[in-house]
Design a protein around this motif. Structure first.
Motif, short mmCIF file in Angstrom:
data_model
loop_
_atom_site.label_atom_id
_atom_site.label_comp_id
_atom_site.label_asym_id
_atom_site.label_seq_id
_atom_site.Cartn_x
_atom_site.Cartn_y
_atom_site.Cartn_z
N VAL A 132 -5.26 -2.60 28.01
CA VAL A 132 -4.52 -2.26 26.79
C VAL A 132 -4.21 -3.51 25.99
CG1 VAL A 132 -2.28 -1.41 25.97
CG2 VAL A 132 -3.53 -0.11 27.67
N ALA A 133 -3.79 -4.58 26.68
CA ALA A 133 -3.41 -5.81 26.00
C ALA A 133 -4.58 -6.47 25.28
CB ALA A 133 -2.79 -6.78 27.00
N ILE A 134 -5.78 -6.37 25.85
CA ILE A 134 -6.92 -7.04 25.22
C ILE A 134 -7.75 -6.12 24.33
CG2 ILE A 134 -7.08 -8.75 27.04
CD1 ILE A 134 -9.54 -7.28 28.09
N ALA A 135 -7.42 -4.83 24.31
CA ALA A 135 -8.18 -3.88 23.48
C ALA A 135 -8.17 -4.35 22.02
CB ALA A 135 -7.58 -2.49 23.58
N GLY A 136 -9.34 -4.46 21.45
CA GLY A 136 -9.45 -4.86 20.06
C GLY A 136 -9.30 -6.36 19.83
N ASN A 137 -9.15 -7.13 20.88
CA ASN A 137 -8.98 -8.57 20.75
C ASN A 137 -10.24 -9.25 21.29
OD1 ASN A 137 -8.31 -11.26 20.98
ND2 ASN A 137 -6.17 -10.85 21.41
N GLU A 138 -11.19 -9.55 20.41
CA GLU A 138 -12.48 -10.10 20.84
C GLU A 138 -12.32 -11.42 21.60
OE1 GLU A 138 -15.18 -10.34 17.59
OE2 GLU A 138 -14.88 -8.24 17.05
N ALA A 139 -11.32 -12.21 21.25
CA ALA A 139 -11.13 -13.51 21.90
C ALA A 139 -10.75 -13.35 23.36
CB ALA A 139 -10.06 -14.31 21.17
N ALA A 140 -10.12 -12.23 23.71
CA ALA A 140 -9.65 -12.04 25.08
C ALA A 140 -10.53 -11.11 25.89
CB ALA A 140 -8.22 -11.49 25.05
#
Length: 73
Positions: free
Chosen positions: A38-46
């Motif tokens: 959930v925390a990295i969803a949509g965060n390409e860097a992570a």
């Protein structure tokens, strides 16, 4: 600002989420592994930093080792 609440008890997620939803965009997860997803969803860097299995103690360690960029004050 987004906040991720993690607990394996659905009632706790509902209560805490209800208390915070006026101030934050609340996301909930019932496991450490799901919290990382959930925390990295949509965060390409992570993306790609989430381990296959994560416990409640593994999740914070993984986030610390692989910080998720954000605009937190």
């Amino acid at each position: 600002m987004q906040i991720v609440i993690v607990d394996d008890n659905r009632d706790n997620l509902t209560v805490i989420g209800g208390l915070l939803k006026g101030e934050y965009h609340v996301r909930v997860a019932n496991s450490g592994e799901r919290a990382l997803q959930v925390a990295i969803a949509g965060n390409e860097a992570a993306q790609g930093t989430c381990p296959k299995t994560a416990t409640g103690t593994d999740a914070p360690a993984s986030v610390s080792a692989n910080p998720i960029p954000c605009n937190a004050p």
